[in-house]
Scaffold this motif. Structure first.
Motif, PDB file in Angstrom:
ATOM      1  N   ILE A 238       0.840  -1.208   0.000  1.00 27.02           N
ATOM      2  CA  ILE A 238       0.000   0.000   0.000  1.00 27.02           C
ATOM      3  C   ILE A 238       0.867   1.247   0.000  1.00 27.02           C
ATOM      4  O   ILE A 238       0.649   2.179  -0.781  1.00 27.02           O
ATOM      5  CB  ILE A 238      -0.941  -0.001   1.228  1.00 27.02           C
ATOM      6  CG1 ILE A 238      -1.955  -1.126   1.091  1.00 27.02           C
ATOM      7  CG2 ILE A 238      -1.635   1.351   1.397  1.00 27.02           C
ATOM      8  CD1 ILE A 238      -2.842  -1.330   2.301  1.00 27.02           C
ATOM      9  N   LEU A 248      -1.592   7.464   2.462  1.00 29.57           N
ATOM     10  CA  LEU A 248      -1.552   6.001   2.473  1.00 29.57           C
ATOM     11  C   LEU A 248      -1.351   5.426   3.868  1.00 29.57           C
ATOM     12  O   LEU A 248      -1.550   4.232   4.103  1.00 29.57           O
ATOM     13  CB  LEU A 248      -0.412   5.523   1.566  1.00 29.57           C
ATOM     14  CG  LEU A 248      -0.442   6.030   0.123  1.00 29.57           C
ATOM     15  CD1 LEU A 248       0.855   5.682  -0.584  1.00 29.57           C
ATOM     16  CD2 LEU A 248      -1.638   5.450  -0.618  1.00 29.57           C
ATOM     17  N   ILE A 249      -0.938   6.292   4.783  1.00 26.37           N
ATOM     18  CA  ILE A 249      -0.492   5.794   6.092  1.00 26.37           C
ATOM     19  C   ILE A 249      -1.588   5.045   6.847  1.00 26.37           C
ATOM     20  O   ILE A 249      -1.362   3.942   7.351  1.00 26.37           O
ATOM     21  CB  ILE A 249       0.069   6.965   6.934  1.00 26.37           C
ATOM     22  CG1 ILE A 249       1.448   7.346   6.385  1.00 26.37           C
ATOM     23  CG2 ILE A 249       0.168   6.585   8.397  1.00 26.37           C
ATOM     24  CD1 ILE A 249       2.074   8.557   7.036  1.00 26.37           C
ATOM     25  N   ILE A 250      -2.781   5.631   6.895  1.00 26.01           N
ATOM     26  CA  ILE A 250      -3.835   5.005   7.691  1.00 26.01           C
ATOM     27  C   ILE A 250      -4.197   3.617   7.156  1.00 26.01           C
ATOM     28  O   ILE A 250      -4.250   2.642   7.910  1.00 26.01           O
ATOM     29  CB  ILE A 250      -5.095   5.903   7.727  1.00 26.01           C
ATOM     30  CG1 ILE A 250      -4.766   7.240   8.398  1.00 26.01           C
ATOM     31  CG2 ILE A 250      -6.237   5.213   8.463  1.00 26.01           C
ATOM     32  CD1 ILE A 250      -4.366   7.153   9.842  1.00 26.01           C
ATOM     33  N   SER A 251      -4.372   3.542   5.847  1.00 28.24           N
ATOM     34  CA  SER A 251      -4.761   2.223   5.337  1.00 28.24           C
ATOM     35  C   SER A 251      -3.636   1.208   5.489  1.00 28.24           C
ATOM     36  O   SER A 251      -3.880   0.025   5.730  1.00 28.24           O
ATOM     37  CB  SER A 251      -5.247   2.304   3.889  1.00 28.24           C
ATOM     38  OG  SER A 251      -4.506   3.253   3.181  1.00 28.24           O
TER      39      SER A 251
ATOM     40  N   GLU B 798      -7.737  10.056   4.769  1.00 28.51           N
ATOM     41  CA  GLU B 798      -7.947   8.625   4.759  1.00 28.51           C
ATOM     42  C   GLU B 798      -8.357   8.154   3.373  1.00 28.51           C
ATOM     43  O   GLU B 798      -9.221   8.736   2.734  1.00 28.51           O
ATOM     44  CB  GLU B 798      -9.041   8.253   5.762  1.00 28.51           C
ATOM     45  CG  GLU B 798      -8.839   6.897   6.334  1.00 28.51           C
ATOM     46  CD  GLU B 798      -9.733   6.673   7.541  1.00 28.51           C
ATOM     47  OE1 GLU B 798      -9.949   5.524   7.868  1.00 28.51           O
ATOM     48  OE2 GLU B 798     -10.215   7.670   8.111  1.00 28.51           O
ATOM     49  N   VAL B 799      -7.739   7.106   2.904  1.00 29.79           N
ATOM     50  CA  VAL B 799      -8.093   6.564   1.594  1.00 29.79           C
ATOM     51  C   VAL B 799      -9.173   5.508   1.759  1.00 29.79           C
ATOM     52  O   VAL B 799     -10.201   5.523   1.106  1.00 29.79           O
ATOM     53  CB  VAL B 799      -6.865   5.964   0.895  1.00 29.79           C
ATOM     54  CG1 VAL B 799      -7.294   5.283  -0.397  1.00 29.79           C
ATOM     55  CG2 VAL B 799      -5.857   7.060   0.601  1.00 29.79           C
ATOM     56  N   ARG B 800      -8.870   4.565   2.674  1.00 30.49           N
ATOM     57  CA  ARG B 800      -9.873   3.539   2.955  1.00 30.49           C
ATOM     58  C   ARG B 800     -10.165   3.538   4.455  1.00 30.49           C
ATOM     59  O   ARG B 800      -9.299   3.902   5.254  1.00 30.49           O
ATOM     60  CB  ARG B 800      -9.345   2.162   2.560  1.00 30.49           C
ATOM     61  CG  ARG B 800      -9.566   1.838   1.092  1.00 30.49           C
ATOM     62  CD  ARG B 800      -9.082   0.439   0.813  1.00 30.49           C
ATOM     63  NE  ARG B 800      -7.612   0.383   0.869  1.00 30.49           N
ATOM     64  CZ  ARG B 800      -6.929  -0.763   0.992  1.00 30.49           C
ATOM     65  NH1 ARG B 800      -7.562  -1.890   1.131  1.00 30.49           N
ATOM     66  NH2 ARG B 800      -5.628  -0.744   0.997  1.00 30.49           N
TER      67      ARG B 800
END
Lengths: 292, 801, 157, 146
Positions: A238, A248-251, B798-800
């Motif tokens: 990811i 991208l960090i959170i996912s 947030e992406v997902r």
């Protein structure tokens, strides 16, 4: 038969102090798995007190000059000999500057008095799941050099550690050094350890980011959560995908907390560890991104 | 005592034994070696509950250097301070994993350690019970079948045929009626796990049984007297043939009270052919074989009127005492009668059960039941305040006891000079700046909060616990003070030396207290526990001083030809009041006065004094009414904490403690106690827990996984405040302090968390995982919000999900 | 196996016979009778057995005696050899940086060494160097005070 | 941890029963066994060398027959022991079933490990215990059927 290990004294053994590597290897060849290597002693002596190991021969390698090597060469990387202590690593300027994850792990390992004796090679050879040495080494793609009388081989640290107290080392072999590849300029790395109320980590994490134009290279290595340190490959994917790192960090953090096998033990439950994986990943990556 | 200015009292005098400690010359039992000394090592059980079928130690005897192996069968003694339930080595049955079944005696520690591995014990396993709630069920395995044969103290109520080692009940007012009148009812369950004392010097003993029947003992223990008393009663050795000596002691915290391994090692010495024997526990044995603090359940129901008045309290305490409850029965009693803390509760019912389980035995630990009862009560106060809609301070003010007027739950009218709890509370509020909201943080997923707790404590001791002191003068008018008060770090002895120096006008160096406490040479004191040393032994010393002064003045009055009541003692001289030129130096009197012609009067001066409590009583077995204690020290703790809602970590930033000590004899020592108690309270509150696996094994018997607070973890700020409401019968008005400093810390932290988040943490330790769990169950929204704030402030779109 | 080792302890040359499996702590305490070296865990956690090995603090319960052949050892007994307490010892007494005293030798020794190397340590540096030693009585605040107050005497040296 | 398995033996059920009821024959199949003795009531004590990773220790182990039901070809054993600072116990049940041309030996084992081994190496203990058990039954099979 007695509960526990109430021992003050050590089992009987014969002490050897070879002056050359060859001499050490000959001793190892001669005594096979009856022999144990002594470097800092922090692991071995504690294990002997617990009667987890009772070798008949103890081979002290501190008198072998070539194992004291601590050297950085541009383009080649860092070599850390088997008897180099954590304290020596701590005061080696190159590590502080170029290998942040390793530097931070070294600073957070145990306490400063222990670090005066403990060695990084010993730390990975114990292969205790909760220690701090292995994750950064795996993140950098480090290898161990192993020698026996008739051969030399190199094994990535990630494979060298097979599981708790289990390493890829045959009788007659000795780990002489760790080799860490040079890090490209612009690469960043960092290490976090969550150990509130424990000397050992409940979770630790080393991250390595190299964000060159042509290719993103991201590695996340978690310790203390499973029998051996593991990389979160899906989360790395990811982070390596297109787009601003921040988004991208959170996912990636969520992914890491889901994709790995995680154990429950005396320090923490599986659930809490998964939670910490998420939080620590988020924190460390944010810090690395911000720091650049 | 009417003096207004003091030379030593109230001054920060450094610890009298500091020199020996910083140079490594202070001698502990750990350092003692006697000629011909042998070493003992224990063989301990690997199963939690079993009949011993056979012990085969033939192979152990073959190890060179092994002198003897001894098993419990040969020594069917029961020993103990209160419950009298303890064996020296397991007799017939083992009751926990770690129960000593045999002892090996050898010429070296190494030989003994080799030998214990070769002792083969055959067990027939019995069903085991690890939880006290299970142990109370009628079909639970019975751990002590012959409880009725145990010689227990009359203050206790064991129930043979069950696992109940002591049942304490207290009834006052009509609790049902109280609940009917209550507007707000709080019902909660609380839990505290087992914790270990972790004094740095492990328990260790040297004993020498001489051929003539005399026993000499050196031990790392808090008190000499109970060792002798219990050994004399159980082993039948006459008191004057038992000499117990205690040198420097590396910490106690209640875990070295009563009897330790002295009786066992004495017998080993005899068995080994009258040679001295030393037993040293390993740290692992400290966690698994020696006694620790009990596990604790509190089931509480509390009723309040909507004006904040506390009117009904029904509480049940269940103590997980482990395999032996000798000292814990008294903890069960103290937790019971301290249920009301510092509040007036007209209707109260307390039941406190001390219950046997197949776990490690338990004993006293700093605070003796009070930290447990206050963990429950002080959180209830905050919960009630919130439900009623008033400030936690307000609810405390409304219910606070008033010395001189209020009665405690045991029906004791608080003396007028018992202390000033209102002022304690006020001081806390000022120092923690209660009404100033805590700082908002740049990291919005972290919040700060303040919380507080009040407490009270008195020594839990038998009503007839006495103390005494002997003062004897040397030729140069220096003084030897012969007292048995234990010296394991609290500093009491320094304070006692100050008293003697003050009263005789002598320099501190002229007062000597031998570091060794000795049943043969020191005056008797019951025990040094329960924060009583300064109070009880201080009074005995003041009386001994009076006695010595009488003797001195009698002689001086003859020599100076002046009535005794015209004399005074100043700067080492006896002077006629108002005529300072009429004087005799003390050294001319203390061995008797000799006139120029050789005629002599008087003689060597020896002062004696005693303390005996005159108003304490046993408690009524049905209602718990009576006077259990000699003083009550009131205090409070307030904390400011920072809570990381993402990780569950609680950081304590500031600790404030306020204590009404009556009189501060030595502010440096008080500071040490307040700092040290705060840190121990934090450590137990945030980190410590002995963990057991499903077979009753302790899984964290070391300092890696049983975490003690380290220097890197200390809060930035500790504020110490003392209030001095003198108690007329205390030395200079002083009351005890030692245990107090730990009681309020944990509930104050829990209250701070509750105040900011509404999250109840009913169980210790308040470690990240426990707070995270509580947060997840009770306030998942708070976590989600914190995460959102983190993402926002770090600009992590947030992406997902 | 039994062998002879030579070492300097607190300035004195010593020759001792030791077994291969003997630990430094036991040789110091039992053979050389240096009782200022204490222990509370015997596995490297409590730090009470800390000694200076060639000028570096180490935990002597995790060091074999044979390993220190030819080395120099300093324990707390070696600090005041010129007949006077070192400034750090005085400061520990004055500030009450001790209660039961069992951890005191280790803290005094490690603090002394810290001040020799770094005469003006920050609070963070003090904590970093001393976190390997445990004190259950909780004298950490007083220890920090003592080090800070003794610091001026080490700067003059 | 709970383990179970079945092995097929080309022997008559009675022969298998007789074999496994004889402690001496069974013990010799325990991997790493160094010395043993049999006392009354078929209680067996043995020294067993165990190595898990680089941990090597001698375990003192014992086994007691709790139930022996010849009629139903069912036996229950309690194994326990300690070494390397750790302890273990196991409740083992064995049942013999007649099947075509031989006997099926069905077993279950409930194993607990406590102490440093239990906490240090728990994740790999299961694999280790399985390995030992397989070696053990392979040996029995070999001894019975060659």
């Amino acid at each position: 038969m007695s509960f526990g290990s109430p021992y003050f004294t050590l089992p009987d053994f014969t002490y050897h102090k070879p002056k050359t590597l060859r001499e050490a290897l000959e001793l190892l060849e001669k005594y096979g798995d009856e022999a144990k290597i002594l470097a800092g002693g922090v692991g071995l002596i504690a294990f002997m007190k617990e009667r987890l190991v009772s070798p008949s021969h103890v081979i002290d390698i501190k008198g072998i000059p070539e194992l004291k090597k601590l050297e950085y060469r541009k383009g080649e990387g860092l070599v850390i000999g088997a008897t180099v202590t954590f304290s020596e690593l701590e005061s080696y300027q190159v590590i502080r500057e170029k290998y942040r994850a390793l530097y931070q792990a070294v600073k957070l390992a145990s306490d400063s008095i222990i670090r005066n004796r403990a060695t990084l090679v010993g730390n990975i050879c114990e292969a205790i799941p909760w220690v701090d040495g292995p994750p950064p080494l795996i993140a950098y793609g480090a290898e161990v050099e192993i020698k026996s009388l008739d051969k030399v081989r190199r094994v990535p640290v990630a494979e060298f550690i097979k599981g708790p107290v289990e390493i890829d080392l045959e009788p007659g072999e000795i780990v002489t050094s760790i080799h860490i590849p040079d890090v490209p300029s612009g690469a960043r790395s960092g290490f976090v350890k969550f150990n509130v109320g424990s000397e050992f980590a409940l979770v630790n994490l080393a991250a390595y980011l190299s964000l060159n134009e042509e290719k993103k290279d991201v590695r996340l290595v978690y310790g203390a959560i499973s029998p051996k340190p593991v990389r979160a490959l899906e989360a790395e994917k990811i982070l390596s995908s297109e787009g601003d790192m921040r988004t991208l960090i959170i996912s990636a953090a969520v992914k890491a907390s889901e994709e790995l096998e995680v154990i429950s033990d005396v320090l923490a439950s599986e659930d809490f560890r998964r939670h910490l994986i998420k939080i620590l990943t988020m924190n460390l990556l944010t810090e690395l991104v911000e720091g650049g | 005592m009417e003096k207004l200015t003091f030379k030593y009292i109230g001054k920060p005098i450094p610890p009298y034994d500091g020199f020996y400690k910083v140079t490594g010359t202070a001698e502990y039992t750990f350092d003692i070696e006697l000629p011909g000394m042998l070493y003992a090592k224990l063989v301990t059980s690997t199963v939690p509950h079993a009949r011993i079928k056979k012990i085969d130690f033939s192979k152990a005897l073959q190890i060179p250097g092994v002198v003897k192996v001894v098993t419990g069968k040969d020594f069917p003694y029961r020993v103990g301070m209160y419950a009298g339930d303890r064996d020296l080595l397991a007799i017939d049955k083992v009751r926990w994993v770690g129960h000593p079944v045999a002892a090996v005696i050898a010429e070296s520690l190494e030989a003994a350690e080799k030998a214990i591995d070769l002792v083969d014990v055959e067990y027939e396993e019995l069903p085991a019970v690890f939880d006290p709630l299970e142990a109370l069920k009628p079909d639970a395995p019975l751990i002590h079948e012959k409880m009725e044969e145990y010689r227990h103290s009359p203050a206790f109520n064991p129930i043979p045929g069950t696992n109940i080692a002591n049942k304490f009940t207290l009834v006052r007012g009509d609790v049902e009626k109280g609940f009917r009148e209550a507007d707000v009812i709080i019902e909660e369950q609380f839990y505290i796990p087992h914790v270990s004392h972790c004094y740095m010097e492990v328990q260790n003993v040297v004993a020498h049984y001489h051929l003539d029947g005399t026993v000499e003992i050196w031990t790392s223990w808090q008190n000499v007297a109970p060792i002798r008393q219990i050994m004399a009663l159980s082993l039948g050795i006459p008191h004057n043939k038992i000499i117990v000596r205690i040198p420097y002691v590396g910490g106690g915290f209640g875990g070295k009270a009563g009897l330790g391994w002295e009786a066992l090692v004495t017998i080993l010495s005899k068995e080994a052919g009258y040679r001295p024997v030393k037993l040293v526990l390993s740290r692992k044995e400290q966690f698994t074989v020696a006694a620790v603090r009990e596990g604790f359940y509190g089931f509480a129901k509390a009723g309040f009127r909507k004006d904040g008045k506390f009117i009904a309290y029904d509480v049940k305490f269940i103590l997980d005492a482990g395999a032996y409850a000798d000292y814990t029965v008294n903890v069960g009693r103290a937790v019971g009668y301290s249920a009301d803390g510092c509040y007036e509760i007209p209707n109260i019912r307390v039941e406190s059960l001390t219950v046997y389980t197949n776990k490690i035995p338990t004993t006293a630990l700093r605070g003796f039941g009070y930290p447990e009862s206050h963990w429950v009560l002080e959180q209830i106060m905050d919960r009630a305040a919130k439900k009623i809609g008033i400030d936690p301070v307000e609810i405390r003010r409304i219910n606070l006891v008033k010395p001189g007027i209020s009665e405690t739950c045991t029906g004791e009218r608080l003396r007028e000079d018992a202390g000033n709890p209102e002022k304690v509370l006020q001081t806390l509020l000022e120092e923690i700046e209660w009404n100033t909201p805590p700082e908002k943080l740049r990291e919005p997923w972290k919040i700060r909060s303040k919380g507080l707790a009040l407490f009270v404590k008195g020594p839990a001791q038998p009503p007839n616990a006495a103390a005494s002191a002997i003062l004897k003068f040397n030729e140069d008018a220096s003084v030897d003070l012969l007292i048995a008060t234990g010296n394991f770090g609290q500093g009491t002895i320094t304070a006692l030396i100050q008293i003697v120096a003050e009263e005789f006008g002598l320099p501190l160096e002229k007062v000597r207290v031998d570091y060794i406490k000795d049943t043969h040479k020191s005056a008797y004191t019951w025990q040094t526990v329960g924060s009583r040393g300064l109070f009880t032994d201080g009074i005995a010393i003041l009386k001994a001083i009076e006695d010595a002064k009488r003797q001195i003045f009698r002689v001086a009055s003859e020599v100076l030809r002046c009535p005794e009541d015209h004399l005074e003692l100043v700067d080492g001289e006896v002077r006629v009041k108002g005529k300072p030129w009429m004087k005799i130096p003390l050294q001319d009197i203390v061995m008797g006065y000799t006139y120029p012609n050789g005629n002599s009067i008087g003689g060597p001066v020896i002062g004696r004094g005693v303390f005996m409590s005159t108003h304490t009583t046993y408690l009524d077995p049905e209602t718990g009414q009576g006077n259990p204690t000699i003083f009550h020290t009131f205090g409070g703790a307030a904390v400011e904490v920072e809570i990381d809602l993402l990780t569950g970590e609680i950081k304590v930033l500031k600790v404030v403690q306020a204590l009404d000590l009556g009189k501060v004899i030595n502010p440096l020592l008080v500071k040490q106690q307040m700092n040290g108690g705060s840190l121990m309270g934090l450590s137990i509150g945030l980190y410590e827990q002995i963990k057991f696996d499903e077979r009753g094994w302790v899984v964290n018997p070391n300092f890696t996984n049983y975490y003690l607070i380290r220097i890197k973890d200390i809060p930035k700020e500790v504020v110490r405040k003392t209030i001095e409401t003198p108690q007329s019968d205390g030395p200079y008005g002083a009351r005890g302090i030692g245990e107090l400093t730990m009681i309020g810390i944990a509930p104050a932290i829990a209250n701070a968390v509750y105040r900011a988040t509404g999250v109840k943490i009913n169980q210790l330790p308040m470690n990240p995982e426990n707070l995270w769990k509580a947060l997840k169950e009770q306030r998942p929204d708070l976590f989600d919000e914190a995460l959102k704030k983190f993402i926002e402030s770090k600009k992590l779109a947030e992406v997902r999900a | 196996m039994v062998r002879k080792i030579s070492l300097t302890v607190n300035g004195y040359r010593k020759t001792v016979e030791v077994k291969d499996n003997e630990l430094l702590i036991d040789v110091l305490r039992d053979k050389l009778k240096i009782k200022g070296v204490k222990a509370a865990c015997w596995r490297g956690e409590c730090g009470l057995c800390t000694v200076l090995l060639n000028g570096e603090p180490v935990k002597s319960c995790l060091v074999l005696a044979v390993e220190v052949d030819g080395s120099e050892i300093v324990t707390v007994e070696g600090l005041s050899r010129d007949g006077e307490l070192t400034p750090i010892q005085k400061a520990f007494i004055e500030h009450g940086a001790l209660q039961c005293g069992f951890c005191t030798p280790a803290f005094v020794l490690a603090s002394h060494q810290l001040l020799l190397e770094n005469p003006n340590p920050t609070e963070e540096e003090i904590k970093e160097k001393l976190s390997g030693i445990l004190c259950r009585c909780g004298t950490y605040y007083e220890i920090i005070e003592a080090i800070k107050s003794a610091s001026k005497f080490y700067q003059k040296k | 941890m709970k383990l179970e398995g079945k092995i097929f033996l080309k022997s008559r059920r009675e022969d298998v029963w007789n074999f496994i009821s004889e402690p001496v024959k069974v013990i010799e199949c325990i991997p790493g066994v160094q010395e043993y003795s049999v006392t009354e009531g078929k209680r067996v004590t043995a020294k067993v060398k165990v190595s898990i990773g680089f941990i090597k220790g001698i375990f003192n182990a014992s086994s007691n027959v709790i139930e022996e039901d010849h009629e139903n070809y069912f036996a229950k054993l309690k194994l326990s022991g300690s070494g390397a600072g750790s302890g273990f116990d196991a409740l083992v049940e064995v049942k013999l079933n007649e099947v075509d041309s031989g006997t099926e030996l069905a077993w279950t084992a409930n194993v607990n490990v406590s102490g440093p081994l239990g906490s240090l190496a728990k994740p790999m203990l299961e694999g280790y215990v399985k390995k030992i058990v397989n070696q053990f039954f392979d040996c029995i099979k070999y001894k019975l059927t060659g």
